[in-house]
Enzyme design. Structure first.
Site, PDB file in Angstrom:
ATOM      1  N   ASP A  28       0.888  -1.157   0.000  1.00 56.80           N
ATOM      2  CA  ASP A  28       0.000   0.000   0.000  1.00 56.80           C
ATOM      3  C   ASP A  28       0.932   1.214   0.000  1.00 56.80           C
ATOM      4  O   ASP A  28       2.118   1.109   0.319  1.00 56.80           O
ATOM      5  CB  ASP A  28      -0.872  -0.035   1.264  1.00 56.80           C
ATOM      6  CG  ASP A  28      -1.646   1.253   1.455  1.00 56.80           C
ATOM      7  OD1 ASP A  28      -2.222   1.746   0.469  1.00 56.80           O
ATOM      8  OD2 ASP A  28      -1.642   1.791   2.572  1.00 56.80           O
ATOM      9  N   ASP A  30      -0.144   5.244   0.658  1.00 58.56           N
ATOM     10  CA  ASP A  30      -0.405   6.255   1.696  1.00 58.56           C
ATOM     11  C   ASP A  30      -0.427   5.606   3.083  1.00 58.56           C
ATOM     12  O   ASP A  30      -1.178   4.673   3.315  1.00 58.56           O
ATOM     13  CB  ASP A  30      -1.764   6.931   1.446  1.00 58.56           C
ATOM     14  CG  ASP A  30      -1.732   7.817   0.206  1.00 58.56           C
ATOM     15  OD1 ASP A  30      -2.573   7.606  -0.675  1.00 58.56           O
ATOM     16  OD2 ASP A  30      -0.855   8.678   0.113  1.00 58.56           O
ATOM     17  N   ASP A 247      -1.646  -0.093   5.867  1.00 61.94           N
ATOM     18  CA  ASP A 247      -1.870   0.644   7.130  1.00 61.94           C
ATOM     19  C   ASP A 247      -3.337   0.677   7.538  1.00 61.94           C
ATOM     20  O   ASP A 247      -3.661   1.202   8.611  1.00 61.94           O
ATOM     21  CB  ASP A 247      -1.351   2.091   7.004  1.00 61.94           C
ATOM     22  CG  ASP A 247      -2.242   2.920   6.091  1.00 61.94           C
ATOM     23  OD1 ASP A 247      -2.897   3.872   6.573  1.00 61.94           O
ATOM     24  OD2 ASP A 247      -2.313   2.590   4.892  1.00 61.94           O
TER      25      ASP A 247
HETATM   26  C1  LIG Z   1      -5.478   6.410   1.712  1.00 61.06           C
HETATM   27  C2  LIG Z   1      -5.756   5.810   0.356  1.00 61.06           C
HETATM   28  O1  LIG Z   1      -4.543   5.478  -0.337  1.00 61.06           O
HETATM   29  P1  LIG Z   1      -3.709   4.135  -0.018  1.00 61.06           P
HETATM   30  O2  LIG Z   1      -3.517   4.084   1.495  1.00 61.06           O
HETATM   31  O3  LIG Z   1      -4.550   2.973  -0.526  1.00 61.06           O
HETATM   32  O4  LIG Z   1      -2.402   4.317  -0.757  1.00 61.06           O
HETATM   33  C3  LIG Z   1      -6.493   6.869  -0.389  1.00 61.06           C
HETATM   34  O5  LIG Z   1      -5.793   7.695  -1.030  1.00 61.06           O
HETATM   35  O6  LIG Z   1      -7.715   6.929  -0.245  1.00 61.06           O
HETATM   36 MG   LIG Z   2      -2.818   3.375   3.134  1.00 60.84          MG
END
Ligand SMILES: C[C@H](OP(=O)(O)O)C(=O)O
Ligand SMILES: [Mg+2]
Length: 308
Positions: A28, A30, A247
């Site tokens: 992942d 973010d 996360d």
């Molecule tokens: C937080 C999420 O991003 P990721 O954690 O899946 O990279 C999003 O941008 O809604």
């Molecule tokens: Mg994330």
């Protein structure tokens, strides 16, 4: 928190058997390798060492604000080189879903989203309308009678910095049309940023449209297995030898459970150890699917197992 059914905190050398048991690591973005534009310390080294150790590395982000190429450029500035084809963001995956699953190549959609989503849609031959600011005009009766593009076959909702009442209204009017499809990128309610800050996530926008339209969207992002299927179908992955690192329990870890992957939670983003314990002690099978196999404070905890 350890135990056969529980989630185990791993650190240092204990992570080596886990990494030895997988061929592929799905990250992942973010809250795991960065928060906003701030890289998580150690993330670049971990990714470079995993590749050096022969592991396949892919990135699965629910964030729809960038194209695959934009993500590869961002990662290069952070010290790890990634091919655009190794990044699966929801702008790319949503475009793939609309063109292949929904068979909308050549058709037009009403897009509540980013320019990046527009670029990924155009790349697969799906036309779109609605990008950019849309300010209120006229009276309530005008709003109820906004002109609708008769070619629009679907409403597509991602992160849209120009979200407005008028956009919410247009989406609702389209979604009351017979046969209009409704697709969302993801349901993340918060976006973790630098310095522990957060801003509202795409899930807030999607829930607003679902409330107005009184319809549920089909979402493409995690925990929906479609994103993993995109990677697995293109690269022939063995799910039993894949590790999902995330996360968020309700997106990343649940995707891992849904797809039979090993799961590792990092505590640099949204979910906490208390969240894990609450799910673990809930006695609810659905909530237990959000309990990670393992957890670490940060992705940097993988370094000792890779520097051996
Ligand atoms: C937080 C999420 O991003 P990721 O954690 O899946 O990279 C999003 O941008 O809604
Ligand atoms: Mg994330």
């Amino acid at each position: 928190m350890s135990g056969s059914k529980g989630s185990a905190r791993l650190s240092g050398a204990l992570l080596k058997p886990l990494l030895d048991s997988v061929d592929c690591v799905l990250f992942d973005c973010d809250g795991v390798i960065w928060r906003g534009d701030q890289v998580i310390p150690g993330a670049a080294e971990v990714i470079n060492l995993l590749k050096k150790n022969g592991k396949r590395v892919f990135f699965l982000t629910n964030n729809s604000s960038k194209t695959r190429r934009m993500y590869a450029e961002k990662m290069a500035t952070m010290g790890f080189s990634v091919a655009p084809e190794e990044v699966f963001g929801t702008a790319y995956c949503c475009a793939a879903y609309l063109s292949t699953v929904c068979q909308l190549q050549g058709s037009k959609v009403y897009l509540l989203g980013s320019a990046a989503m527009g670029q990924e849609l155009e790349a697969v031959g799906v036309r779109h309308t609605g990008l950019g600011p849309d300010h209120i005009t006229g009276s309530q009766s005008d709003w109820a009678n906004v002109p609708l593009d008769p070619e629009v076959k679907a409403v597509v909702v991602g992160f849209d910095q120009h979200f407005s009442y008028m956009k919410l209204n247009r989406a609702m009017q389209y979604l009351t049309q017979q046969g209009c499809l409704f697709v969302g990128t993801n349901r993340d309610t918060r976006l973790p940023l630098e310095g522990g800050k957060i801003v509202p996530g795409t899930g807030c926008i999607l829930q607003a449209v679902e409330t107005a339209a009184q319809r549920q969207a089909q979402t493409v992002g995690k925990p929906n297995h479609y994103m993993f299927d995109c990677v697995a179908s293109q690269y022939g992955l063995d799910r039993a030898r894949c590790l999902m690192v995330g996360d968020r329990l309700d997106t990343d870890i649940l995707l891992g459970s849904n797809c039979g992957l090993k799961t590792l939670l990092t505590l640099t983003g949204v979910s906490t150890v208390a969240d894990v314990e609450a799910h673990e002690q809930s006695g609810c099978p659905e909530r237990r699917k959000m309990v990670p196999d393992y957890y670490v404070d940060s992705v940097a905890d993988l370094l000792p197992a890779l520097q051996g």
